[in-house]
Every structure is written in C-alpha cells, then in structure tokens.
Design an enzyme around this catalytic site. Sequence first.
Site, short mmCIF file in Angstrom:
data_model
loop_
_atom_site.label_atom_id
_atom_site.label_comp_id
_atom_site.label_asym_id
_atom_site.label_seq_id
_atom_site.Cartn_x
_atom_site.Cartn_y
_atom_site.Cartn_z
N GLY A 190 0.65 -1.20 0.00
CA GLY A 190 -0.03 -0.24 0.08
C GLY A 190 0.86 1.45 0.05
N SER A 191 0.43 2.22 -0.72
CA SER A 191 1.03 3.59 -0.83
C SER A 191 0.42 4.46 -1.78
CB SER A 191 2.65 3.49 -1.01
OG SER A 191 3.31 4.54 -0.67
#
Length: 221
Positions: A190-191
């Site tokens: 995630g990012s």
Amino acid sequence: MYFHKEGRTIIATTFTVSTVLIFTAFFLCCKFEWIMCIPYIVIGIVAIFSFFVLYFFRMPKRKMTYNDNQLICPCDGKIVIIEEVEEPEYFQGKRLQVSVFMSPLNVHVNRYPINGKVKFYKYHPGKYLVAWHPKSSTLNERTTIVLEHANGKEVLVRQIAGAVARRIVCYSKEGEMVKQNQELGFIKFGSRVDLFLPLDAKVLVSLEQVVKGGIDAIAEW
C-alpha cells in the site's frame, strides 16, 4: 490470474512457515491433550494470513488501454489529489499533480503511463508518513522517474512509500526506452503514486474516482 514475481520469495516463505507451524501444533496436540483446540486456531490464523499474501501479489489478466495521446493510469487505487502545484525536484516550476492512493487490497504493480524515454531517475530514502499526508510526496521514501514523450513533453512519476509500505521496487534506468503499460515497478503493502503533468494536459479523472492501472486514462495531451 497469476502472482507477481516480487511476491515469490514472500509466498514461498509464508507457506514454509505455515507448514512448520501447523505440524508443530499437531505434534504438541498429540503430546498434550489439553491443547486439542490449538491446531485449529493455528490453521485458521495461517489460512487468513496466507490468503492475504496471495491476494496482495495477485496479477489479474486485463485488457490494457493503449493510446499515444493519453496518459494511462499507472496503478490501481483512488484519485486523492488533482491540483496545480510547484514541483521542486526536477521541473522546479508549476505542474498538474494527480495522485492515486493504493490501499493494501489493491493490485500493486506500477506501470508507465506513456511511451517514451526515461530522462531522469532518482531514489530518495525518507520517512513513512501515511500516504495521504500532504508532505509524504517530499518527505517519505520515494522514487522519481521522468519520462519524455516523442512530442517533447515530460511527465514525472513518483512512487511513494507509506506507513505500511516499506519496500519500493523500481525497474527504471535512465536512457532506456519504455512502452505504455510496461511494468515500472512495485510497491509492497500500500502507498501512493503521483503524476506531475504539463499544465496544458487535460485531466480526465475526478477526485475520489476509483481507477485501474493500465486501463483508465488519467489525462490527454
């Protein structure tokens, strides 16, 4: 559907550790009858974690969009920023920023939005602020890739690590020619991916819109 190459080691490690834990639990169960329920608890936990690992590294088959006049979305996620900003690292001037936030449930491969040449590449170590933090684009661990289109216009792609993501993988090399939707890299767990576009680019997405990498057009020349 298949699994991304960046997940091979993690998937193999997960299943090896899971197998050892399950066999150990059943071994202890045979020796100590009072822990009969432990193996089933272990199996449940292992199954949930293994499913998450497989789900995270999944690579679903999809029909890509190819259009040399458009900038195709580099990743799956949600549009969280569309605004004119000052880009200080490379352009040192005004650009249109479009940012896509990836949750841990999204497909996490990153792709080149255009055909062109890798004009600039740089890796920056940094912090791990939450990906939607306003300063994550300049303070977090990140990579900066600038692509030059055949029409002479340049687009900056920035991979940004977040509070959960701790590993950015980037395949870019300065001077190489790349193709639209070719794999640029991978961000684990995630990012965010930022795009910095020319001011005259026409943005085709809206805030909070859910987009798919390689399919949805972000903007056009």
